[in-house]
Write a protein that holds these residues in place. Structure first.
Motif: not given
Length: 230
Positions: A25-29, A207-230
C-alpha cells in the motif's frame, strides 16, 4: 529493537505503517510527511515520529527532507545477500541435524512432520506464509545454537516484505508442502547432501519467484494513475 519498549499508540502506528509497506500500500520510493501520517492515524506527530524512527532503524524508511520521509527504494542486491546468508545458515543447520542421533533428530522434527507431512494442507496461501517462516527457523533453532537462530530470525524479518509474495501463487504453496516434506525425510534418513540440495533449490526458487512478482508490482505501481502520497 524490542517491541516491549514501544508505547501503545506509537506501537499501533508502527505496526500499521509496517503492514502498509509489506502489503505494498506504501510502495518503495513513496514520500510522505509526519503530518500526513498523523492525520490518517488520528494521532499527534510525537508517536508518529517514534514509529518512523523504529522503522528507520529496521531499514524500511529513511528521512527524505525536513519532516519528510520516504519508503526505502528496493535494493535487490541487499535482499539477495540476505537470501545467500539464509542458505548458508540453513545448510549448516541441516548438516548438524543429520549428524545428531536419529532419535534426537526425530524428536526435534516431530512438530514439523506433523504439520507439513501428516496434516491436511492449508488452502489459504497467506495463512501458510508464517508457518513457512517457522519451518525454516525451527530447523536452525533445532541445532541448539542461539546465535545462529538470532541471526536467522533477524534476516527472516528483513526479507518478509518480499518473501510473503511467494504464497500469492497456488502452485508455490503446493510446492512448499512437497519440498518441505522432502527436506524432512532426507534429514530423518541422514542424507545430508540430498537434504542440503533440496533445501537450497527450494530457497533459490522462492527467491526467483518473489523477485519476479516484486518487479511486476513495482511496474504496476509506476503505471498506476493513483497518487503515491499517503
Amino acid at each position: 529493537m524490542s517491541m516491549s519498549g514501544k508505547p501503545g499508540l506509537a506501537e499501533r502506528i508502527y505496526r500499521a505503517l509496517k503492514n502498509e509497506i509489506f502489503t505494498f500500500q506504501l510502495m518503495p520510493g513513496d514520500r510522505f510527511s509526519e503530518s500526513e501520517v498523523a492525520g490518517r492515524m488520528a494521532a499527534s506527530r510525537t508517536p508518529v515520529r517514534q514509529a518512523l524512527y523504529w522503522l528507520e532503524h529496521e531499514g524500511y524508511v529513511e528521512v527524505a527532507s525536513r519532516s519528510g520521509w520516504q519508503v526505502k527504494p528496493f535494493d535487490f542486491a541487499w535482499f539477495e545477500a540476505l537470501y545467500d546468508l539464509r542458505i548458508v545458515l540453513e545448510r549448516e543447520a541441516v548438516r548438524r541435524l543429520c549428524g545428531m542421533p536419529p532419535g534426537t533428530c526425530a524428536e526435534h522434527l516431530a512438530p514439523l512432520i506433523a504439520f507439513w507431512v501428516d496434516a491436511p494442507p492449508l488452502e489459504d496461501g497467506l495463512a501458510v506464509s508464517p508457518y513457512d517462516e517457522q519451518f525454516h527457523t525451527a530447523l536452525v533453532a533445532a541445532t541448539g545454537n542461539g546465535e545462529m537462530t538470532r541471526v536467522h530470525v533477524d534476516l527472516t524479518e528483513k526479507i518478509r516484505i518480499i518473501r510473503h509474495l511467494d504464497f500469492t501463487r497456488d502452485d508455490r504453496v503446493a510446492a512448499t508442502y512437497q519440498e518441505h516434506g522432502r527436506v524432512l525425510r532426507a534429514i530423518l534418513t541422514q542424507q545430508t547432501e540430498e537434504a542440503q540440495r533440496i533445501l537450497t533449490d527450494h530457497i533459490l526458487q522462492s527467491k526467483a519467484v518473489v523477485r519476479k512478482i516484486t518487479l511486476h508490482r513495482l511496474q504496476q505501481s509506476r503505471l498506476s494513475p493513483v497518487s503515491s502520497q499517503i
